[in-house]
Design an enzyme around this catalytic site. Structure first.
Site, PDB file in Angstrom:
ATOM      1  N   LYS A  22      17.127 -61.254  96.454  1.00 54.05           N
ATOM      2  CA  LYS A  22      16.581 -60.061  97.138  1.00 54.05           C
ATOM      3  C   LYS A  22      17.700 -59.336  97.883  1.00 54.05           C
ATOM      4  CE  LYS A  22      14.594 -60.526 101.311  1.00 54.05           C
ATOM      5  NZ  LYS A  22      15.150 -59.660 102.372  1.00 54.05           N
ATOM      6  N   ASN A  23      18.521 -60.107  98.594  1.00 53.63           N
ATOM      7  CA  ASN A  23      19.535 -59.458  99.438  1.00 53.63           C
ATOM      8  C   ASN A  23      20.758 -58.986  98.669  1.00 53.63           C
ATOM      9  OD1 ASN A  23      17.786 -59.845 101.482  1.00 53.63           O
ATOM     10  ND2 ASN A  23      18.858 -61.577 102.405  1.00 53.63           N
ATOM     11  N   ARG A  93      13.342 -52.216 106.466  1.00 55.62           N
ATOM     12  CA  ARG A  93      14.571 -51.955 107.221  1.00 55.62           C
ATOM     13  C   ARG A  93      15.753 -51.736 106.287  1.00 55.62           C
ATOM     14  NH1 ARG A  93      17.615 -52.690 111.288  1.00 55.62           N
ATOM     15  NH2 ARG A  93      19.359 -53.676 110.254  1.00 55.62           N
ATOM     16  N   CYS A 117      12.966 -55.445 114.244  1.00 56.10           N
ATOM     17  CA  CYS A 117      11.849 -56.215 113.694  1.00 56.10           C
ATOM     18  C   CYS A 117      11.709 -57.443 114.594  1.00 56.10           C
ATOM     19  CB  CYS A 117      12.132 -56.606 112.255  1.00 56.10           C
ATOM     20  SG  CYS A 117      13.485 -57.752 112.147  1.00 56.10           S
ATOM     21  N   ARG A 122      18.242 -55.405 115.834  1.00 56.13           N
ATOM     22  CA  ARG A 122      18.925 -55.059 114.581  1.00 56.13           C
ATOM     23  C   ARG A 122      19.413 -53.610 114.590  1.00 56.13           C
ATOM     24  NH1 ARG A 122      15.773 -57.756 109.742  1.00 56.13           N
ATOM     25  NH2 ARG A 122      17.825 -57.683 108.771  1.00 56.13           N
ATOM     26  N   PRO A 123      20.335 -53.317 115.525  1.00 54.04           N
ATOM     27  CA  PRO A 123      20.880 -51.957 115.600  1.00 54.04           C
ATOM     28  C   PRO A 123      21.701 -51.619 114.355  1.00 54.04           C
ATOM     29  CG  PRO A 123      22.121 -53.444 116.988  1.00 54.04           C
ATOM     30  CD  PRO A 123      20.949 -54.223 116.460  1.00 54.04           C
ATOM     31  N   ILE A 124      22.108 -50.357 114.296  1.00 53.26           N
ATOM     32  CA  ILE A 124      22.904 -49.920 113.147  1.00 53.26           C
ATOM     33  C   ILE A 124      24.206 -49.267 113.626  1.00 53.26           C
ATOM     34  CG2 ILE A 124      21.016 -49.583 111.497  1.00 53.26           C
ATOM     35  CD1 ILE A 124      20.951 -46.633 112.526  1.00 53.26           C
ATOM     36  N   ASP A 125      24.594 -49.616 114.850  1.00 53.18           N
ATOM     37  CA  ASP A 125      25.801 -48.995 115.433  1.00 53.18           C
ATOM     38  C   ASP A 125      27.042 -49.225 114.578  1.00 53.18           C
ATOM     39  OD1 ASP A 125      25.252 -51.695 116.321  1.00 53.18           O
ATOM     40  OD2 ASP A 125      27.054 -51.547 117.531  1.00 53.18           O
ATOM     41  N   LEU A 126      27.161 -50.371 113.965  1.00 54.48           N
ATOM     42  CA  LEU A 126      28.368 -50.651 113.172  1.00 54.48           C
ATOM     43  C   LEU A 126      28.380 -49.823 111.886  1.00 54.48           C
ATOM     44  CD1 LEU A 126      28.565 -54.531 113.671  1.00 54.48           C
ATOM     45  CD2 LEU A 126      29.764 -52.730 114.942  1.00 54.48           C
ATOM     46  N   ASP A 309      19.191 -67.481 107.580  1.00 58.16           N
ATOM     47  CA  ASP A 309      17.920 -67.385 106.849  1.00 58.16           C
ATOM     48  C   ASP A 309      17.358 -68.759 106.497  1.00 58.16           C
ATOM     49  OD1 ASP A 309      18.882 -64.400 104.972  1.00 58.16           O
ATOM     50  OD2 ASP A 309      18.206 -64.704 107.032  1.00 58.16           O
ATOM     51  N   VAL A 331      23.221 -65.678 115.006  1.00 54.49           N
ATOM     52  CA  VAL A 331      23.298 -64.396 114.291  1.00 54.49           C
ATOM     53  C   VAL A 331      22.294 -63.381 114.820  1.00 54.49           C
ATOM     54  CG1 VAL A 331      23.113 -63.285 112.032  1.00 54.49           C
ATOM     55  CG2 VAL A 331      24.219 -65.524 112.230  1.00 54.49           C
ATOM     56  N   ARG A 401       7.123 -60.492 100.558  1.00 53.12           N
ATOM     57  CA  ARG A 401       8.152 -59.458 100.422  1.00 53.12           C
ATOM     58  C   ARG A 401       9.384 -60.019  99.724  1.00 53.12           C
ATOM     59  NH1 ARG A 401      10.554 -58.374 105.781  1.00 53.12           N
ATOM     60  NH2 ARG A 401      12.222 -57.824 104.354  1.00 53.12           N
TER      61      ARG A 401
HETATM   62  C1  EPZ Z   1      21.143 -59.122 106.103  1.00 56.55           C
HETATM   63  O1  EPZ Z   1      20.541 -58.401 107.156  1.00 56.55           O
HETATM   64  C2  EPZ Z   1      19.987 -59.777 105.352  1.00 56.55           C
HETATM   65  N1  EPZ Z   1      19.087 -58.742 104.830  1.00 56.55           N
HETATM   66  C3  EPZ Z   1      19.217 -60.695 106.305  1.00 56.55           C
HETATM   67  O2  EPZ Z   1      18.198 -61.339 105.554  1.00 56.55           O
HETATM   68  C4  EPZ Z   1      20.191 -61.752 106.829  1.00 56.55           C
HETATM   69  O3  EPZ Z   1      19.506 -62.578 107.751  1.00 56.55           O
HETATM   70  C5  EPZ Z   1      21.369 -61.066 107.521  1.00 56.55           C
HETATM   71  O4  EPZ Z   1      22.012 -60.153 106.595  1.00 56.55           O
HETATM   72  C6  EPZ Z   1      22.412 -62.055 108.008  1.00 56.55           C
HETATM   73  O5  EPZ Z   1      22.865 -62.829 106.946  1.00 56.55           O
HETATM   74  C7  EPZ Z   1      19.452 -58.076 103.702  1.00 56.55           C
HETATM   75  O6  EPZ Z   1      20.513 -58.300 103.144  1.00 56.55           O
HETATM   76  C8  EPZ Z   1      18.489 -57.049 103.198  1.00 56.55           C
HETATM   77  P1  EPZ Z   1      23.539 -58.081 109.752  1.00 56.55           P
HETATM   78  P2  EPZ Z   1      21.437 -57.345 108.005  1.00 56.55           P
HETATM   79  O7  EPZ Z   1      23.834 -56.637 109.783  1.00 56.55           O
HETATM   80  O8  EPZ Z   1      22.400 -56.670 107.122  1.00 56.55           O
HETATM   81  C9  EPZ Z   1      23.851 -57.290 114.377  1.00 56.55           C
HETATM   82  C10 EPZ Z   1      16.058 -62.112 105.070  1.00 56.55           C
HETATM   83  O9  EPZ Z   1      15.358 -62.965 105.613  1.00 56.55           O
HETATM   84  N2  EPZ Z   1      24.226 -55.910 114.021  1.00 56.55           N
HETATM   85  O10 EPZ Z   1      24.573 -59.034 109.233  1.00 56.55           O
HETATM   86  O11 EPZ Z   1      20.499 -56.534 108.818  1.00 56.55           O
HETATM   87  C11 EPZ Z   1      22.381 -57.526 114.095  1.00 56.55           C
HETATM   88  O12 EPZ Z   1      21.611 -57.064 115.189  1.00 56.55           O
HETATM   89  C12 EPZ Z   1      16.828 -61.124 105.913  1.00 56.55           C
HETATM   90  O13 EPZ Z   1      16.219 -61.986 103.828  1.00 56.55           O
HETATM   91  C13 EPZ Z   1      24.646 -55.049 115.011  1.00 56.55           C
HETATM   92  O14 EPZ Z   1      24.716 -55.427 116.168  1.00 56.55           O
HETATM   93  O15 EPZ Z   1      22.204 -58.363 108.960  1.00 56.55           O
HETATM   94  C14 EPZ Z   1      22.288 -59.010 113.931  1.00 56.55           C
HETATM   95  O16 EPZ Z   1      22.169 -59.615 115.215  1.00 56.55           O
HETATM   96  C15 EPZ Z   1      16.550 -61.291 107.399  1.00 56.55           C
HETATM   97  N3  EPZ Z   1      24.971 -53.768 114.677  1.00 56.55           N
HETATM   98  C16 EPZ Z   1      23.638 -59.362 113.320  1.00 56.55           C
HETATM   99  O17 EPZ Z   1      24.491 -58.232 113.524  1.00 56.55           O
HETATM  100  C17 EPZ Z   1      24.911 -53.314 113.392  1.00 56.55           C
HETATM  101  O18 EPZ Z   1      25.245 -52.135 113.147  1.00 56.55           O
HETATM  102  C18 EPZ Z   1      23.545 -59.640 111.818  1.00 56.55           C
HETATM  103  O19 EPZ Z   1      23.075 -58.484 111.220  1.00 56.55           O
HETATM  104  C19 EPZ Z   1      24.468 -54.218 112.390  1.00 56.55           C
HETATM  105  C20 EPZ Z   1      24.141 -55.500 112.720  1.00 56.55           C
END
Ligand code: EPZ
Length: 422
Positions: A22-23, A93, A117, A122-126, A309, A331, A401
């Site tokens: 999925k991911n 998301r 969620c 889960r911000p998107i600042d990065l 996960d 994480v 999902r």
């Molecule tokens: C991906 O989410 C996966 N989803 C998640 O799987 C997985 O848990 C996660 O990576 C970590 O491995 C998909 O690939 C669709 P991140 P993502 O950006 O990209 C913080 C599942 O169960 N962060 O690595 O959203 C964030 O808040 C799902 O299949 C920022 O601070 O994960 C989190 O604490 C759940 N700013 C941490 O980084 C940002 O701009 C990890 O988030 C982006 C992220």
């Protein structure tokens, strides 16, 4: 709303064929936006999240054909609009993953702000910081985020991620493919899904090196063409079934998976006393017999560390193992909500901040519990397989999902699980 009824099930035994990840498939589908030619993606799992991404690509003007053998033909030749609206983005998301490709292809992208969620803000600042570094102007207005390329297009740049975010790495990599010049993403995420995306983009004519390490180099190209690609197997689905074998003290053979991608899970299960062996036919998990399994500590980390996960499914297993285990979630800031649900089933877990201490117990009792996220839902199913009586799990849309043919696959290895409409 539907729910799962799970009864105590003997040791699970048999074979499980792992589906496409999925991911991985979600960023792959988003990346097709970069090309005006047809892309064909194989081993696409039948999941609600994939359906949402299909709807998003169609809403942009794309043509999508789901062929019967799990092949998805996507043609993004015609892009009629560069924005994804509320009702689509609010359903998933990961819709935000289209931003980088849309910005790269069209010079602008407008996406409804993805909400957080249950597992965190889960911000998107990065993601946005990366787009800005490439020269995009970011406008946040009325809950929409808009990114606009400068005249002449995005410009390659070196970007250091504060955290190796999977989504941010994927979004920035996609945006950099058609930029002028070279982009370096440092402190990049190293997950297998990042490598899969880079491999697909390179098949399309992108010039990406270093995916799977902490530094990814993307040399911008004029355009990219169509390509065919097979999605990597889902390492998190594989890990979930490894834990299903372990918690029920069964023996399972997992087929169509990449053993390297589950190394941290294999290591922890072996540490606990479960046999995990690579055979010619696949990965063999054996927790059968009267072997003594020991408590183990785990800490989630970005890949190649222990995957967040699999934290909740592993915790379910730990509730059935004698001794005290410490689980630290690093994480996500709020990914221990399954603890309350497991304790309702008789588990003995204390939490303090992002740490949980699990006192293994002899047996769990069935209860009415709620799935708080995709993986927590799976963890509750695993617990239900060994709890006495019936475990009723609601909010199972989370589970459906992200796990293809969930009840069919579990029933095929002996799980007593039923899906009922409430
Ligand atoms: C991906 O989410 C996966 N989803 C998640 O799987 C997985 O848990 C996660 O990576 C970590 O491995 C998909 O690939 C669709 P991140 P993502 O950006 O990209 C913080 C599942 O169960 N962060 O690595 O959203 C964030 O808040 C799902 O299949 C920022 O601070 O994960 C989190 O604490 C759940 N700013 C941490 O980084 C940002 O701009 C990890 O988030 C982006 C992220």
């Amino acid at each position: 709303m539907a729910k799962f009824l799970v009864q105590k099930s003997g040791p699970l035994n048999g074979e499980v064929v792992i589906s496409g990840a999925k991911n991985a498939v979600l960023p792959l589908m988003a990346a097709t936006i970069l090309s005006d030619e047809e892309c064909r993606i194989s081993d696409v799992p039948q999941l609600r999240d994939v359906d949402v991404m299909k709807d998003i690509l169609k809403s942009l003007g794309g043509e999508i054909k789901a062929e019967n053998d799990g092949v998805l033909a996507v043609n993004m030749k015609k892009i009629e609009k560069c924005e994804a609206d509320y009702d689509l983005v609010s359903r998933m998301r990961a819709s935000f993953l289209i931003m980088g490709s849309l910005l790269g292809r069209c010079g602008r992208a407008k996406v409804y702000m993805p909400g957080g969620c249950t597992i965190g803000a889960r911000p998107i600042d990065l993601h946005l910081k990366g787009f800005e570094a490439l020269g995009a102007e970011i406008i946040v207005k009325d809950n929409f985020i808009e990114a606009i390329s400068p005249e002449g297009g995005l410009k390659g740049e070196s970007i250091y991620l504060d955290f190796p975010s999977v989504g941010a790495t994927e979004n920035i990599m996609a945006a950099a493919v058609l930029a002028n010049g070279t982009t370096y993403i440092e402190n990049a995420a190293e997950e297998p899904e990042i490598v899969d995306l880079a491999n697909f983009l390179n098949k399309m004519g992108a010039r990406i090196k270093g995916a799977g390490t902490d530094t990814i180099k993307i040399e911008g190209v004029e355009r990219v063409h169509g390509a065919s690609h097979t999605v990597i197997p889902d390492r998190i689905e594989a890990g979930t079934y490894m834990l299903a074998g372990a918690i029920t003290r069964g023996t399972l053979l997992l087929k169509n998976m990449v053993p390297d991608h589950v190394k941290p899970i294999t290591a922890k299960l072996r540490e606990s006393g479960v046999t995990v062996e690579l055979t010619d036919e696949g990965l063999y998990v054996d927790a059968s017999g009267d072997r003594k399994l020991t408590a183990v500590d785990l800490k989630t980390l970005p890949y190649p560390g222990f995957p967040t996960d699999i934290q909740s499914p592993f915790m379910s297993f730990l509730t059935t193992v004698e001794g005290s285990s410490t689980v630290i979630e690093t994480v996500f800031e709020n990914r221990l909500m399954h603890v309350a649900e497991l304790n309702r089933m008789g588990a003995n877990i204390m939490t303090e901040g992002n740490k949980a201490v699990v006192q293994g117990c002899k047996n769990l009792e069935g209860a009415q519990v709620i799935a708080t996220d995709l993986r927590a839902g799976a963890a509750l199913v695993l617990a239900g397989l060994v709890a006495s009586g019936t475990t009723e799990i609601s909010e199972i849309y989370h589970i459906e999902r992200g796990y293809e043919k969930f009840t069919e696959k579990f029933r095929a290895i002996g799980a007593n699980i039923m899906r009922v409409e409430e």
